[in-house]
Design an enzyme around this catalytic site. Structure first.
Site, PDB file in Angstrom:
ATOM      1  N   ARG A 120      84.952  35.054  51.990  1.00 19.36           N
ATOM      2  CA  ARG A 120      85.860  35.716  52.969  1.00 19.36           C
ATOM      3  C   ARG A 120      86.692  36.838  52.343  1.00 19.36           C
ATOM      4  NH1 ARG A 120      86.070  36.755  58.527  1.00 19.36           N
ATOM      5  NH2 ARG A 120      88.265  35.984  59.459  1.00 19.36           N
ATOM      6  N   THR A 179      79.320  41.286  63.647  1.00 24.35           N
ATOM      7  CA  THR A 179      79.043  40.176  62.716  1.00 24.35           C
ATOM      8  C   THR A 179      77.547  39.870  63.155  1.00 24.35           C
ATOM      9  OG1 THR A 179      81.176  39.301  63.216  1.00 24.35           O
ATOM     10  CG2 THR A 179      79.320  37.606  62.584  1.00 24.35           C
ATOM     11  N   THR A 190      80.045  39.264  58.397  1.00 26.66           N
ATOM     12  CA  THR A 190      80.734  40.181  59.184  1.00 26.66           C
ATOM     13  C   THR A 190      81.463  41.265  58.443  1.00 26.66           C
ATOM     14  OG1 THR A 190      82.312  40.331  60.861  1.00 26.66           O
ATOM     15  CG2 THR A 190      82.743  38.641  58.980  1.00 26.66           C
ATOM     16  N   SER A 203      89.220  32.974  60.271  1.00 24.83           N
ATOM     17  CA  SER A 203      87.949  33.204  61.032  1.00 24.83           C
ATOM     18  C   SER A 203      87.455  32.292  62.081  1.00 24.83           C
ATOM     19  CB  SER A 203      86.875  33.261  59.799  1.00 24.83           C
ATOM     20  OG  SER A 203      85.767  33.440  60.414  1.00 24.83           O
ATOM     21  N   SER A 204      86.733  32.611  62.996  1.00 26.42           N
ATOM     22  CA  SER A 204      86.100  31.737  63.840  1.00 26.42           C
ATOM     23  C   SER A 204      84.471  31.613  63.748  1.00 26.42           C
ATOM     24  CB  SER A 204      86.239  32.327  65.145  1.00 26.42           C
ATOM     25  OG  SER A 204      87.438  32.558  65.466  1.00 26.42           O
ATOM     26  N   GLY A 223      83.139  36.489  67.516  1.00 29.83           N
ATOM     27  CA  GLY A 223      84.437  36.385  67.241  1.00 29.83           C
ATOM     28  C   GLY A 223      84.919  35.087  67.653  1.00 29.83           C
TER      29      GLY A 223
END
Ligand code: GLU
Length: 639
Positions: A130, A438, A456, A503-504, A531
């Protein structure tokens, strides 16, 4: 037309034999089983705005399989697997091609999460690539030019340098490949470098995405030259698009390794681009030291049980895995297997498209998601900055706790906005909004390793800043822009130096526990872009495969439904089995949900799921009919 080499069978089958990969009339590439169904089903259905491909059939492979959101990326990864590469090798090859052919969705200027099952050690590790906030970022970084200048970033938080996080995907792939790769790192860049040199045909989806972002792409010289015509219009579908700058960058990364991204000329170019003040743009405060200091992190995955299977999910800073596991833990208390979709018989397009979901089941799933999102919104942020309450994951996913949450669901009414559970004193966090930039890659290799990676640059085309052939992400907009809530309490997901935005993304593995002390086996792998809606897409697909016996293609194709924690429930209107006339007033699923008090939207949903599952012949996989993805592998028929 795309001309493909074949991705043939594995080493244990006859050499140079027929292949599963083929080309179908509309130019989309899907597996051999799809080809037989495609000409009639696809040609006779009216084209739906999002390009839903009705009637897709699953692809069955023997020993290895790969699914990505683009056939050229799938092909590159499939060739690596064919040549004896591992799932780690295939991830690298696929990502490099995706950065070229689907640059709006992911690339080396972004971040990723991956779950990796290593067959040798029989363990799963979670890899966190990330993006991070620069060391100089303050908690008002996204809303003020500086603590002393209250003006907002120009032209916006997203399109300025402020949204750009330190890219993480290359360090993460370097780490995964270092642990589990078999092929030489540099060789994995060859397919993407040759495609970047020779060019590829712009797809409908890419051309449409460029058109939608043309005004923003225009502001960046490199992006304008690459994506737009001399007149400032989107380059049309079918145009051959080469990217010599990207080929050059990949050449450096291939030779010098992932570290080349984090020090030296490439790092300096990234910092200069992020820090541009051209046209009055507010710059990023990123430095080369931020890049040098970036670390990918190997974390323990989140493991929970669902109807006798293990769900292996991504931990924080993604909220995706925790929310998926929370929703499933709540749903464990309901008899979903007795409520399968209808119209699943035979080989009709309805059956291939996942049938008609039962409104009672959809209501229960949607309500469980509201409860899961409520806890996710309140408690989940970067765990290295804001730990989960109590015993962490064990508290938020405790089966007894989730049973009490399940008790809040009523069969005939909607929670609308569900309350979070009271798990202890932590700052609040919230993150409304939809994102679209993404992609997801799912791979199984011939050695038994399985990878699931969501990658993403955040929104389509990220921050619109392009450098050396790739786009820089706008991932920092996944932070709460405001550091405090309306009552003045600090938000868990506020910006801090070095912190990772929540994040998801929810790359997921499903494992079957072994009997008599035997180790657990991976039986499925999946994930999606979308998302915050990723959580709904993944839950739908898991329930489809595990509770309703759908094959991965049916589960992926099935109507997208669910809810974040708002009064609105989604029923994806792009699906051919959803009647959207009069705002869904005549659709049985929409009516069934409205009768239960839900406010239903039939807006199109933009999942990009891919899923593979164990099959008697080896693997069976599906790619999302809403995007242009493809599954390929070796030929099960030859086994
Ligand atoms: N940035 C989003 C996240 O990390 C993903 C964006 C998308 O799926 O389009 O959750």
């Amino acid at each position: 037309m795309l001309v493909l080499a074949s991705c043939g069978n594995g080493s244990d089958g006859p050499a140079a034999a027929p292949v599963t990969c083929a080309e179908i009339p509309n130019g989309d590439l899907i597996g051999a089983e799809s080809v037989s169904a495609a000409p009639t089903d696809i040609a006779t259905k009216p084209e739906i705005a999002s390009g839903y491909r009705s009637g897709m059939k699953p692809v069955v492979t023997a020993t290895y399989a790969v699914a990505t959101a683009n056939p050229l990326a799938t092909r590159a990864a499939c060739d690596v697997l064919h040549d004896g590469g591992t799932a780690a090798d295939a991830l690298v090859a696929a990502q490099m091609v995706l950065g070229l052919v689907e640059p709006q969705s992911s690339g080396i200027g972004g971040g990723a999460f991956a779950l990796y099952y290593d067959a040798a050690s029989k363990t799963v590790r979670a890899f966190d690539g990330r993006e991070t906030a620069p060391a100089a970022a303050t908690e008002t970084y996204l809303i003020r030019i500086s603590p002393t200048d209250p003006a907002p970033p120009v032209p916006s938080a997203r399109a300025s340098g402020r949204s750009i996080g330190i890219p993480g995907v290359m360090r993460m792939l370097g780490m995964v490949h270092g642990e589990y790769g078999k092929h030489a790192w540099r060789d994995l860049f060859t397919p993407a470098i040759s495609l970047a040199d020779s060019g590829f045909e712009i797809s409908q989806r890419l051309s449409g995405a460029i058109a939608a972002a043309a005004a923003d792409l225009e502001a960046d010289v490199d992006a304008r030259d690459h994506f737009l015509t001399g007149e400032g219009a989107a380059k049309p579908a079918g145009t051959n698009l080469a990217n010599p700058a990207y080929a050059k960058t990949l050449g450096v990364l291939a030779t010098d390794g992932a570290d080349a991204m984090y020090d030296g000329p490439l790092a300096q170019a990234i910092v200069a681009e992020a820090g541009t003040t051209a046209g009055g743009m507010t710059p990023s405060l990123m430095t080369v030291d931020d890049l040098r200091n970036y670390r990918a992190i190997a974390r323990d995955p989140v493991v929970t049980e669902y109807r006798g299977r293990q769900i292996v999910a991504m931990p924080g800073p993604s909220s995706g895995g925790i929310a998926v596991a929370s929703a499933l833990g709540i749903l464990e208390n309901f008899d979903l297997p007795s409520m399968p979709p209808t119209e699943l018989d035979g080989s009709t397009p309805s059956a291939a498209d996942g049938g008609r979901p039962n409104p009672t089941a959809v209501h229960l799933i949607t309500e469980a998601e509201r409860l899961a999102y409520a806890d996710r919104d309140k408690y989940v942020a970067d765990p290295d900055f804001v730990p989960l309450p109590g015993r962490g994951v064990d508290t938020i996913l405790d089966p007894g706790y989730l049973k009490t949450r399940a008790g809040l669901i009523r069969p005939d009414a909607s929670l609308g906005e569900a309350p979070a559970g009271d798990l202890g004193p932590v700052p609040l966090g919230s993150h409304p909004g939809t994102e679209y930039g993404t992609s997801h890659i799912t791979v199984a290799d011939r050695y038994g390793n399985v990878a699931s990676m969501t990658t993403t640059i955040e929104s389509a085309f990220g921050s619109f800043h392009m450098v050396d052939g790739f786009l820089l992400n706008n991932q920092l907009t996944d932070f709460s822009a405001e550091p405090r809530d309306d009552d003045g309490a600090l938000l868990a997901n506020r910006v801090s130096p070095g912190k990772r935005p929540r994040s998801s993304m929810a790359p997921t593995l499903v494992m079957q526990p072994g009997t008599g002390g035997a180790p657990a086996q991976v039986i499925a792998a999946l994930g999606s872009p979308g998302g915050s809606v990723i959580i709904q897409f993944v839950v739908k697909t898991l329930v489809g495969m595990l509770d309703w016996g759908l094959n991965p293609q049916q589960a992926v194709s099935m109507i997208d439904f669910g809810s974040a924690n708002t009064p609105t429930s989604n029923v994806g209107g792009e699906h051919p089995l959803v009647d959207t006339t009069d705002d869904g007033a005549h659709d049985p699923l929409v009516r069934g949900l409205r009768e239960r008090g839900e406010e239903v939207s039939v807006d199109e949903q933009s999942s990009g799921l891919s899923a593979i599952m164990r099959h008697e012949a080896g693997w069976i996989g599906g790619a999302d009919p809403r995007r242009e993805g493809a599954v390929m592998g070796d030929d099960a028929a030859l086994r």
